[in-house]
Design an enzyme around this catalytic site. Sequence first.
Site, PDB file in Angstrom:
ATOM      1  CB  CYS A 147     -82.974 -33.474  77.399  1.00 33.87           C
ATOM      2  SG  CYS A 147     -81.492 -32.984  76.566  1.00 33.87           S
ATOM      3  CB  VAL A 151     -86.493 -36.706  73.923  1.00 34.59           C
ATOM      4  CG1 VAL A 151     -87.144 -36.738  72.547  1.00 34.59           C
ATOM      5  CG2 VAL A 151     -86.340 -35.268  74.406  1.00 34.59           C
TER       6      VAL A 151
END
Lengths: 501, 476
Positions: A147, A151
């Site tokens: 992630c 991001v």
Amino acid sequence: MKIRDHSELFKQQDYQEQFERKKEFENPWPAEKVREISDWTKTEEYKELNFKRENVKINPAKACQPLGAVFCASGFEGSMPFVQGAQGCVAYFRSHLSRHFKEPFAAISTSMTEDAAVFGGLNNMLEGLENAYALYKPKMIAVSTTCMAEVIGDDLNAYIKTAKEKGIVPQDLLIPFANTPSFVGSHIVGYDNMMKGILKALWAGKKGEANGKINIIPGFDTYTGNYQEIKRLMAMMGIEATVLADVSDTFDSPNSGEYKLYPGGTPIPDAMDGVNALATVALQKYSTVKTTDYIQKEWGQKTLTLSPIGIRNTDAFFAELSKLTGKPVPAEVEAERGRVVDAMVDSHPYVHGKRFALVGDPDILLGMMSLIMEMGGEPVHVVCTNGDKHFEAEANELLASSPFGGNGKVYAGKDMWHLRSLLFTDPVDVLIGNSYAKFLTQDTGTPLVRIGFPIFDRHHLHRQPIIGYQGALNLVTMLVNTVLDELDRKTEGSASFDVIR
Amino acid sequence: MSTTIKDTQKMIEEILDAYPEKSKKERAKHLAANDPTGQCTTCQVKSNVKSRPGVMTVRGCAYAGAKGVVWGPVKDQITISHGPIGCGQYSWWSRRNYYNGQTGIDAFGTMHITTDFQEKNIVYGGDKGLDLAIKELRGLFPLGRGIGILSECPVGLIGDDIEAVSKRVAKEINIPIVPVRCEGFRGVSQSLGHHIANDTIKDYVLGKGTLEKTTPYDVNLIGDYNIGGDAWASRKILEEMGLRVIAQYTGDSTINELGIASKAKLNLIHCYRSMNYICRTMEENYGIPWMEFNFFGPTKTFDSIRKIAGKFDEKIQKNAEAVIAKYTPLMEKVVAQFRPKLDGKKVMLYVGGLRPRHTIGAYEDLGMEVVASGYEFGHSDDYKRTYPDMKEGAVIMDDATLYEMEEFTRRLKPDMVGSGIKEKYTYHKLGVPFRQMHSWDYSGPYHGFDGFPVFARDMDMTVNSPTWGLIRRQRA
């Protein structure tokens, strides 16, 4: 000398007294308060409160995308799973898979830290590819993301291109990639994304003459026994098949006193030639949605989704394959069918009318529901943390198709704490789930049949197939003997403690 | 420089030859031949720096250190893995921090609680959902004594303000809410997570517990996470010595215990790496002295008991000798049973925390020699404490990679390896006896007098299992 480890030691009086003394410092709740709250959690009122919850998951049965991606990536010959992002994730994936399979699992992280958060992860990708290639000599490096990389918006395509342009890795090194954000979907979606990414890379420019073969995509299937079984069945049918991705050696390799970093996997040339196959058969639906769509739309190849768990599903599997290839279902397969059906007839009195709760991944749940109803069992609570509305509709349709589905309810997006409430307010006879479901057994006394992923606390269950007729027999054996074990437990010391059943 | 040191250095150089130039230069600083005297300047390893991308480090992240190690074991705290689904899933009850309590009612150790971030949380932020999540948890678990918010990577990247949420909601629900900024990209390993978690104990809990009376014998048991019941076995010894353990940090602990620790007379620290920070805090803010000790194996345990007793009066010192006298025959019996089967066996360790040095004595009690040892996330102070405990020329490795471990194994031919789950099955394939030395391979306790017999039994079954002999080695 008698050696007592934790399983006995702490029951001793000296430790029990120690635990009592320790309470002076703990600020514990009074025992009656604990009992009161404990009783309250078993009520309808608590269930309602529990089901109102929208912002937090408690004991969910799902993992994140990159886990599925590295699992998929490891099923190709000489392929190194490579994850762009923070390094803890890869440590977790490796531990998680090793705990289930009791096998080593190699995967690479680009170890991104604060500076990558600010400047992006290009340097990590470049150095990571260089080191991984030099040390571990892979034939393919399959890139997915954590992630963190998602991001901050790392551009995998551009980074890989840069690595090749700079000569950090050879131009012709296979480096498929997939974006696998952990805040979208679950491990089954990660599998799907990685598979699609790998096929994109492997199939580009490989379209040629039809080879008459069948591609088999097992999906996020953690039963190594299933891979052996599908290959056996294809051989019996006389069908030339390519399993994409074949993780059976990765997660069940023979011990020869030698550690092989790449113990097997689908040979790369075979995988490439998959583009020229007659059709692709996916053995799971919800972990192959994007891949099958891609194969159809991009390559015009026929795809079928046939999940052979249970008798009727396996019947459909063979019928469709026979139709597809023009090859008859061999007599031995029919004999295998006959044997498992015979076993089901023999065992039906112990399963008929029994109520089941199930928790797990969508495709396993659908297969198990089907098998249970074939024996007259009733799926009552079906909990699928990573199930979407399509799964919910399909599961409801399945329940409606059988007279044994009438008491069933499907809970997509719910977790095992929801299931705990359901098991107290509407009890069942048997629970089906992964190892973490044992806490439900502890709380509610419902016996557990361990099916799914992860299974950490029992050994070797994944080595036996649960697909096909042979798999159905294995499942039936587990189900009926769990019921019988429970019957023994309940009738101990009574006249009903029968020796013949 | 001695020949043993030179030989080891030569071996290290050969192994490093496979690396690309930049990584080779970097990795060379992390592998060394041991010099117990500390004279040899090239024998000191560099540590606590970034892992090279792509080398397959064994290390984890700050979240693993803060949630998995320090805060996770606090049993009456509701610990939220704040962010996407994975981190909490993979760290779910994997460290076996045993506790007493009724899970889901007044204890929460074996639960996986997460805000399960979706795309909308990344785009719009996760603070509002966190606020609501805390209230939902408060409703379902009214006996929780505190709430911990353990941040995962995206939380720090998208600029959420979990501290503000904590402050606001804590006022409404009246229990401590502890925001822990342990995003996995922070720092270079688990280690920073330990530090961050220690700091939040100081900021949110320490000094706030209830303890009716104090005694001159009040101590804290620090840096023991009760893996397989370790802390209970250690506590038993301390209590038999006449000491009063008022807090365990953090195995089988409660929020109240963390709070009252500031009232102790002495901090006894087992895992220095993960909890020296809180000891230093208590020393500075409350004047509590601290000392390291080692309860692995009888030699070190006897030694530690005497050192601990030396901090107290004659009564305790007398008790200490009585405890040693009481357990000496039992320890001798264990050694007599197992040493003949283990004598002279070579051990390679690659672990975290305290074990690369603290278990050496226990192996030596059984006649075994640790020929290589290393830390996943150690700092220079860990290595300084390790050099004197190992023989000259032994291998010291920091943040070792899969490649390096395999090569050292090939060359050193240890009779057993002690490391983690990621290494375990590689060694099974190699046919090298292996024991997980993080989780005790689901056994334990290994601490104290009740732990040593289990340790000895386990090392025997590891080294002497007949299954190793069944492996039919394929010749290349």
